[in-house]
Design a protein around this motif. Structure first.
Motif, PDB file in Angstrom:
ATOM      1  N   VAL A  55      14.179   2.320  20.398  1.00  0.00           N
ATOM      2  CA  VAL A  55      13.833   3.464  21.234  1.00  0.00           C
ATOM      3  C   VAL A  55      13.672   4.696  20.344  1.00  0.00           C
ATOM      4  O   VAL A  55      14.516   4.973  19.494  1.00  0.00           O
ATOM      5  CB  VAL A  55      14.934   3.704  22.287  1.00  0.00           C
ATOM      6  N   THR A  56      12.581   5.414  20.501  1.00  0.00           N
ATOM      7  CA  THR A  56      12.337   6.593  19.668  1.00  0.00           C
ATOM      8  C   THR A  56      12.216   7.842  20.528  1.00  0.00           C
ATOM      9  O   THR A  56      11.773   7.780  21.672  1.00  0.00           O
ATOM     10  CB  THR A  56      11.056   6.434  18.830  1.00  0.00           C
ATOM     11  N   ALA A  57      12.629   8.953  19.955  1.00  0.00           N
ATOM     12  CA  ALA A  57      12.510  10.250  20.619  1.00  0.00           C
ATOM     13  C   ALA A  57      12.018  11.265  19.596  1.00  0.00           C
ATOM     14  O   ALA A  57      12.449  11.244  18.441  1.00  0.00           O
ATOM     15  CB  ALA A  57      13.853  10.684  21.197  1.00  0.00           C
ATOM     16  N   PRO A  58      11.083  12.138  19.974  1.00  0.00           N
ATOM     17  CA  PRO A  58      10.556  13.111  19.010  1.00  0.00           C
ATOM     18  C   PRO A  58      11.590  14.172  18.658  1.00  0.00           C
ATOM     19  O   PRO A  58      12.406  14.569  19.486  1.00  0.00           O
ATOM     20  CB  PRO A  58       9.359  13.724  19.748  1.00  0.00           C
ATOM     21  N   ALA A  59      11.557  14.611  17.418  1.00  0.00           N
ATOM     22  CA  ALA A  59      12.408  15.703  16.936  1.00  0.00           C
ATOM     23  C   ALA A  59      11.648  16.381  15.807  1.00  0.00           C
ATOM     24  O   ALA A  59      10.473  16.096  15.569  1.00  0.00           O
ATOM     25  CB  ALA A  59      13.768  15.183  16.470  1.00  0.00           C
ATOM     26  N   ALA A  60      12.293  17.299  15.110  1.00  0.00           N
ATOM     27  CA  ALA A  60      11.627  18.023  14.024  1.00  0.00           C
ATOM     28  C   ALA A  60      12.669  18.450  12.995  1.00  0.00           C
ATOM     29  O   ALA A  60      13.875  18.459  13.271  1.00  0.00           O
ATOM     30  CB  ALA A  60      10.868  19.241  14.557  1.00  0.00           C
ATOM     31  N   LEU A  61      12.182  18.786  11.821  1.00  0.00           N
ATOM     32  CA  LEU A  61      13.015  19.376  10.777  1.00  0.00           C
ATOM     33  C   LEU A  61      12.552  20.807  10.555  1.00  0.00           C
ATOM     34  O   LEU A  61      11.366  21.054  10.326  1.00  0.00           O
ATOM     35  CB  LEU A  61      12.904  18.594   9.470  1.00  0.00           C
ATOM     36  N   ALA A  62      13.468  21.748  10.657  1.00  0.00           N
ATOM     37  CA  ALA A  62      13.176  23.139  10.292  1.00  0.00           C
ATOM     38  C   ALA A  62      13.352  23.265   8.784  1.00  0.00           C
ATOM     39  O   ALA A  62      14.389  22.887   8.243  1.00  0.00           O
ATOM     40  CB  ALA A  62      14.107  24.101  11.036  1.00  0.00           C
ATOM     41  N   LEU A  63      12.328  23.769   8.104  1.00  0.00           N
ATOM     42  CA  LEU A  63      12.295  23.749   6.642  1.00  0.00           C
ATOM     43  C   LEU A  63      12.506  25.127   6.028  1.00  0.00           C
ATOM     44  O   LEU A  63      12.083  26.130   6.583  1.00  0.00           O
ATOM     45  CB  LEU A  63      10.941  23.210   6.155  1.00  0.00           C
ATOM     46  N   ARG A  64      13.183  25.114   4.896  1.00  0.00           N
ATOM     47  CA  ARG A  64      13.254  26.272   4.015  1.00  0.00           C
ATOM     48  C   ARG A  64      12.789  25.819   2.640  1.00  0.00           C
ATOM     49  O   ARG A  64      13.251  24.805   2.132  1.00  0.00           O
ATOM     50  CB  ARG A  64      14.671  26.850   3.934  1.00  0.00           C
ATOM     51  N   TRP A  65      11.875  26.586   2.047  1.00  0.00           N
ATOM     52  CA  TRP A  65      11.288  26.203   0.766  1.00  0.00           C
ATOM     53  C   TRP A  65      11.866  27.032  -0.367  1.00  0.00           C
ATOM     54  O   TRP A  65      12.205  28.195  -0.198  1.00  0.00           O
ATOM     55  CB  TRP A  65       9.769  26.409   0.786  1.00  0.00           C
ATOM     56  N   GLU A  66      11.958  26.387  -1.541  1.00  0.00           N
ATOM     57  CA  GLU A  66      12.350  27.121  -2.734  1.00  0.00           C
ATOM     58  C   GLU A  66      11.215  28.053  -3.161  1.00  0.00           C
ATOM     59  O   GLU A  66      10.053  27.848  -2.817  1.00  0.00           O
ATOM     60  CB  GLU A  66      12.641  26.145  -3.881  1.00  0.00           C
ATOM     61  N   VAL A  67      11.566  29.094  -3.909  1.00  0.00           N
ATOM     62  CA  VAL A  67      10.543  29.971  -4.473  1.00  0.00           C
ATOM     63  C   VAL A  67       9.733  29.160  -5.474  1.00  0.00           C
ATOM     64  O   VAL A  67      10.298  28.467  -6.325  1.00  0.00           O
ATOM     65  CB  VAL A  67      11.195  31.186  -5.170  1.00  0.00           C
ATOM     66  N   PRO A  68       8.389  29.172  -5.395  1.00  0.00           N
ATOM     67  CA  PRO A  68       7.573  28.359  -6.309  1.00  0.00           C
ATOM     68  C   PRO A  68       7.824  28.714  -7.772  1.00  0.00           C
ATOM     69  O   PRO A  68       8.020  29.881  -8.119  1.00  0.00           O
ATOM     70  CB  PRO A  68       6.136  28.696  -5.892  1.00  0.00           C
ATOM     71  N   HIS A  69       7.815  27.708  -8.630  1.00  0.00           N
ATOM     72  CA  HIS A  69       7.998  27.891 -10.062  1.00  0.00           C
ATOM     73  C   HIS A  69       6.694  27.661 -10.804  1.00  0.00           C
ATOM     74  O   HIS A  69       5.747  27.079 -10.268  1.00  0.00           O
ATOM     75  CB  HIS A  69       9.060  26.922 -10.600  1.00  0.00           C
ATOM     76  N   SER A  70       6.673  28.116 -12.052  1.00  0.00           N
ATOM     77  CA  SER A  70       5.517  27.917 -12.926  1.00  0.00           C
ATOM     78  C   SER A  70       6.002  27.386 -14.265  1.00  0.00           C
ATOM     79  O   SER A  70       7.181  27.492 -14.614  1.00  0.00           O
ATOM     80  CB  SER A  70       4.753  29.233 -13.140  1.00  0.00           C
ATOM     81  N   VAL A  71       5.077  26.813 -15.024  1.00  0.00           N
ATOM     82  CA  VAL A  71       5.339  26.434 -16.405  1.00  0.00           C
ATOM     83  C   VAL A  71       4.572  27.410 -17.283  1.00  0.00           C
ATOM     84  O   VAL A  71       3.367  27.618 -17.089  1.00  0.00           O
ATOM     85  CB  VAL A  71       4.897  24.992 -16.702  1.00  0.00           C
ATOM     86  N   LEU A  72       5.278  28.034 -18.230  1.00  0.00           N
ATOM     87  CA  LEU A  72       4.695  29.046 -19.104  1.00  0.00           C
ATOM     88  C   LEU A  72       4.391  28.459 -20.470  1.00  0.00           C
ATOM     89  O   LEU A  72       5.079  27.550 -20.941  1.00  0.00           O
ATOM     90  CB  LEU A  72       5.646  30.246 -19.238  1.00  0.00           C
ATOM     91  N   SER A  73       3.392  29.009 -21.084  1.00  0.00           N
ATOM     92  CA  SER A  73       3.017  28.530 -22.412  1.00  0.00           C
ATOM     93  C   SER A  73       4.061  28.966 -23.440  1.00  0.00           C
ATOM     94  O   SER A  73       4.418  30.150 -23.507  1.00  0.00           O
ATOM     95  CB  SER A  73       1.651  29.069 -22.811  1.00  0.00           C
ATOM     96  N   PRO A  74       4.552  28.048 -24.269  1.00  0.00           N
ATOM     97  CA  PRO A  74       5.515  28.429 -25.309  1.00  0.00           C
ATOM     98  C   PRO A  74       4.834  28.929 -26.580  1.00  0.00           C
ATOM     99  O   PRO A  74       5.505  29.433 -27.482  1.00  0.00           O
ATOM    100  CB  PRO A  74       6.251  27.117 -25.583  1.00  0.00           C
ATOM    101  N   ALA A  75       3.497  28.780 -26.656  1.00  0.00           N
ATOM    102  CA  ALA A  75       2.776  29.128 -27.890  1.00  0.00           C
ATOM    103  C   ALA A  75       1.511  29.899 -27.556  1.00  0.00           C
ATOM    104  O   ALA A  75       1.014  29.863 -26.427  1.00  0.00           O
ATOM    105  CB  ALA A  75       2.427  27.854 -28.666  1.00  0.00           C
ATOM    106  N   ALA A  76       0.989  30.575 -28.539  1.00  0.00           N
ATOM    107  CA  ALA A  76      -0.289  31.290 -28.409  1.00  0.00           C
ATOM    108  C   ALA A  76      -1.354  30.558 -29.208  1.00  0.00           C
ATOM    109  O   ALA A  76      -1.069  29.980 -30.273  1.00  0.00           O
ATOM    110  CB  ALA A  76      -0.141  32.720 -28.905  1.00  0.00           C
ATOM    111  N   GLY A  77      -2.580  30.553 -28.701  1.00  0.00           N
ATOM    112  CA  GLY A  77      -3.661  29.906 -29.437  1.00  0.00           C
ATOM    113  C   GLY A  77      -4.819  29.566 -28.530  1.00  0.00           C
ATOM    114  O   GLY A  77      -4.894  30.021 -27.385  1.00  0.00           O
ATOM    115  N   ARG A  78      -5.727  28.745 -29.049  1.00  0.00           N
ATOM    116  CA  ARG A  78      -6.912  28.336 -28.323  1.00  0.00           C
ATOM    117  C   ARG A  78      -6.693  26.960 -27.693  1.00  0.00           C
ATOM    118  O   ARG A  78      -6.270  26.015 -28.363  1.00  0.00           O
ATOM    119  CB  ARG A  78      -8.103  28.270 -29.271  1.00  0.00           C
TER     120      ARG A  78
END
Length: 360
Positions: A44-67
């Motif tokens: 037997v199934t019944a509909p429900a939901a999850l209320a979500l909270r998201w983390e602040v998005p992250h990035s990957v930064l370059s450790p070096a300079a160049g072409r």
């Protein structure tokens, strides 16, 4: 004497009225149905939901300079420890979720938390290393092997932090790439945007699940952040012997407070889109042993709040009696109930009228 007789007769009259209400002859036009034992295979199934909270998005930064000579990742790729990301100035930059970001060159006998992280990284990559937080001779041999692997020559055994792009955690997913072949990249320039992860997920009723356009987001936050106001997401309990699963059937681990545990939060992230403030799930309850299946319209609630059905002795013309039942689940075919007064083949009134809905 007359007063005493009336006083004694009153309870008798009340019992007769109650008995008459409880047991009566069913009119010929009343529709009857036989209840059936619950034998369906599906839960037997019944509909429900999850209320979500998201983390602040992250990035990957370059450790070096160049072409930039080659971009080695694309949206949707999973970044694991040691994943090659860019080729810059003939050197490959790899991602690694070190315990601490590398910030200085490391040579023989250097020590500290970053030296410990270096030893751990080398071991993860299958290179020589040493346990502990000191750069040993074994560590130096691992550094030389790593230098050669990433495009360096026969270096002096000094680790350069520009080789490694810091990854917030192992297994992050690329959401966007912000550089291309031919670009001049600077140190700490954003080269990859990571897909945000669900920080927490709370089981709520499907009808009260937050939505991005209903004012349930935190004040001052963009809808894309998907951070629902906690006051709009009251956790609901899971029925006994039930579990919660995603639409694809993935079973979720949920604690007693109605929150998805760390073991299942990754599955919720994968099933959701960044910015969603809720996602659909279903509560699955196995059929209860001893339940019978009856028409949904046969159930009513009496003045005391009891769930009741009207049992009949025959399809037409028999006597009827209200019986108390416990609802154990719902299906498209009706409602599953359990009662000591019902068994397979018992007749019940399919849709009792208002005058038939007596206390059970």
């Amino acid at each position: 004497m007359i007063v005493v007789a009336l006083w004694l007769a009153a309870p008798v009259l009340m019992w007769l009225q109650a008995h008459d209400a409880a047991t009566r002859i069913a009119p010929a036009e009343v529709q009857m149905d036989r209840v059936q034992l619950v034998e369906w295979v599906e839960a037997v199934t019944a509909p429900a939901a999850l209320a979500l909270r998201w983390e602040v998005p992250h990035s990957v930064l370059s450790p070096a300079a160049g072409r930039v000579q080659e971009v080695l990742v694309a949206p949707g790729d999973v970044l694991e420890n040691g994943t090659e990301m860019l080729l810059v100035n003939n050197r490959t930059i790899v991602a690694f979720a070190a315990e601490v970001p590398f910030f200085r060159p490391l040579s023989y006998l250097d020590d500290g938390s970053d030296a410990a992280a270096l030893n751990e990284m080398l071991a993860t990559m299958g290179l020589e290393s040493s346990p502990g937080d000191v750069v040993t001779a074994r560590t130096v041999r691992g550094i030389k092997a790593l230098d050669h692997r990433l495009g360096g020559g026969r270096g002096g055994g000094t680790f350069d932090p520009t080789w490694i792009a810091f990854l917030p955690s192992d297994g992050e997913t690329v959401e966007s790439v912000h550089t291309g072949v031919g670009d001049a990249v600077a140190i700490d320039a954003e080269i990859v945007g990571l897909r945000p992860s669900v920080e927490s997920a709370t089981l709520v009723d499907a009808e009260s699940a937050p939505h991005a356009d209903d004012g349930s987001l935190e004040a001052g936050s963009a809808a894309g952040n998907g951070r629902a106001d906690d006051s709009m997401a009251t956790a609901m309990p899971i029925p006994p012997d039930s579990h919660v699963e995603l639409p694809d059937g993935t079973k979720l681990d949920i604690d007693d407070s109605g929150n998805v545990t760390d073991a299942s939060i990754g599955a919720v992230t994968s099933a959701s889109q960044p910015g969603d403030v809720s996602t659909a799930v279903r509560i699955v309850t196995p059929p209860s042993v001893g339940s019978v299946l009856a028409p949904a319209g046969a159930i009513y609630v009496d003045t005391r709040g009891n769930q009741c059905m009207i049992r009949a002795t025959a399809a037409q013309g028999g006597s009827t009696t209200p019986v108390r039942v416990t609802i154990t689940g719902y299906t498209l075919g009706g409602v599953a109930v359990r009662s000591g007064d019902l068994s397979e083949g018992t007749w019940v009134v399919s849709r009792p009228g208002q005058t038939d809905r007596v206390t059970c």
